[in-house]
Design a protein around this motif. Structure first.
Motif, mmCIF file in Angstrom:
data_model
loop_
_atom_site.group_PDB
_atom_site.id
_atom_site.type_symbol
_atom_site.label_atom_id
_atom_site.label_comp_id
_atom_site.label_asym_id
_atom_site.label_seq_id
_atom_site.Cartn_x
_atom_site.Cartn_y
_atom_site.Cartn_z
ATOM 1 N N GLU A 92 4.048 -61.010 26.052
ATOM 2 C CA GLU A 92 4.043 -61.551 27.409
ATOM 3 C C GLU A 92 4.194 -63.070 27.401
ATOM 4 N N ARG A 93 3.530 -63.731 26.447
ATOM 5 C CA ARG A 93 3.685 -65.186 26.345
ATOM 6 C C ARG A 93 5.123 -65.550 26.008
ATOM 7 N N GLU A 94 5.732 -64.790 25.103
ATOM 8 C CA GLU A 94 7.118 -65.046 24.723
ATOM 9 C C GLU A 94 8.059 -64.820 25.904
ATOM 10 N N ALA A 95 7.824 -63.769 26.680
ATOM 11 C CA ALA A 95 8.658 -63.499 27.849
ATOM 12 C C ALA A 95 8.491 -64.591 28.896
ATOM 13 N N ALA A 96 7.261 -65.061 29.081
ATOM 14 C CA ALA A 96 7.028 -66.139 30.039
ATOM 15 C C ALA A 96 7.721 -67.419 29.582
ATOM 16 N N GLU A 97 7.693 -67.685 28.286
ATOM 17 C CA GLU A 97 8.381 -68.866 27.749
ATOM 18 C C GLU A 97 9.893 -68.727 27.949
ATOM 19 N N ALA A 98 10.430 -67.522 27.733
ATOM 20 C CA ALA A 98 11.862 -67.305 27.936
ATOM 21 C C ALA A 98 12.232 -67.483 29.407
ATOM 22 N N ARG A 99 11.373 -66.981 30.315
ATOM 23 C CA ARG A 99 11.633 -67.162 31.744
ATOM 24 C C ARG A 99 11.589 -68.640 32.117
ATOM 25 N N ARG A 100 10.636 -69.373 31.529
ATOM 26 C CA ARG A 100 10.519 -70.800 31.819
ATOM 27 C C ARG A 100 11.748 -71.551 31.312
ATOM 28 N N GLU A 101 12.211 -71.207 30.110
ATOM 29 C CA GLU A 101 13.402 -71.854 29.569
ATOM 30 C C GLU A 101 14.643 -71.508 30.383
ATOM 31 N N ALA A 102 14.743 -70.269 30.856
ATOM 32 C CA ALA A 102 15.887 -69.873 31.683
ATOM 33 C C ALA A 102 15.876 -70.638 33.004
ATOM 34 N N ALA A 103 14.701 -70.781 33.597
ATOM 35 C CA ALA A 103 14.605 -71.531 34.844
ATOM 36 C C ALA A 103 14.960 -72.998 34.614
ATOM 37 N N LEU A 104 14.525 -73.558 33.495
ATOM 38 C CA LEU A 104 14.862 -74.933 33.165
ATOM 39 C C LEU A 104 16.364 -75.080 32.942
ATOM 40 N N ALA A 105 16.979 -74.094 32.268
ATOM 41 C CA ALA A 105 18.425 -74.138 32.044
ATOM 42 C C ALA A 105 19.178 -74.042 33.368
ATOM 43 N N ARG A 106 18.703 -73.177 34.280
ATOM 44 C CA ARG A 106 19.344 -73.081 35.595
ATOM 45 C C ARG A 106 19.211 -74.394 36.354
ATOM 46 N N GLN A 107 18.046 -75.007 36.251
ATOM 47 C CA GLN A 107 17.819 -76.278 36.932
ATOM 48 C C GLN A 107 18.712 -77.367 36.345
ATOM 49 N N GLU A 108 18.840 -77.412 35.024
ATOM 50 C CA GLU A 108 19.715 -78.391 34.389
ATOM 51 C C GLU A 108 21.170 -78.133 34.746
#
Length: 190
Positions: A92-108
């Motif tokens: 779950e922590r890994e999935a949350a980190e992946a979601r956070r990175e995806a959101a950051l990539a979308r924002q960038e």
């Protein structure tokens, strides 16, 4: 004589305790299996001794063995449950980190769409021959044709690593028998 012996013993004991520089090692906690076995053996031994009134020793030994085995099983199931919960929490922590990175990539990506294009040197391997066609397709798309023309220059396609030593090119690109055959750059395996 007895008091002298007692005082001497007490003095030596006190001197030993005070001057001792030996430190105890940190004790490791018991595993759930060991706890279960100890508790099960104690309870089983007591119950076996109480139940077998003719020969309490034999009853205690048999009850202790049975209780120890049952306690080990309970401890093992507790340990397995803890490990499963830890594995789920890590996923779950890994999935949350992946979601956070995806959101950051979308924002960038959204913020990069508002900025002028920058030439990015991407690795291109000689085996890949569809790059000029892809450049033409992007340039001919109509949307951002000027940006595509500046982003993909002939120098970028022919020599992607001029002065860029940040990445190592994957010499086995496209080789299905090698690791990461679809990656143009070498990646860490962990």
């Amino acid at each position: 004589m007895k008091t002298i012996h007692s005082y001497t013993t007490l003095t030596l004991l006190l001197a030993f305790i005070i001057s001792s520089s030996v430190q105890a090692q940190q004790r490791r906690p018991w595993s759930p299996q060991a706890k279960g076995t100890a508790i099960g053996a104690g309870v089983g031994g007591a119950a076996g001794a109480i139940i077998n009134k003719r020969n309490r020793v034999v009853g205690g030994v048999i009850g202790g063995l049975a209780g120890g085995a049952a306690g080990y099983g309970v401890g093992k199931s507790v340990d397995n449950r803890r490990k499963t919960n830890a594995r789920i929490a890590a996923a779950e922590r890994e999935a949350a980190e992946a979601r956070r990175e995806a959101a950051l990539a979308r924002q960038e990506a959204a913020s990069a769409a508002n900025k002028p294009a920058v030439v990015v040197n991407r690795p291109v391997v000689a085996q890949r021959k569809a790059v000029p066609a892809a450049v033409g397709a992007v340039a001919g798309a109509g949307v951002g044709a000027a940006l595509a023309a500046t982003a993909f220059s002939a120098q970028t396609v022919s020599d992607p690593y001029s002065g860029n030593a940040l990445f190592l090119s994957n010499t086995h690109y496209g080789d299905q028998s090698s690791a990461y055959p679809t990656s143009e750059v070498r990646r860490k395996s962990w």
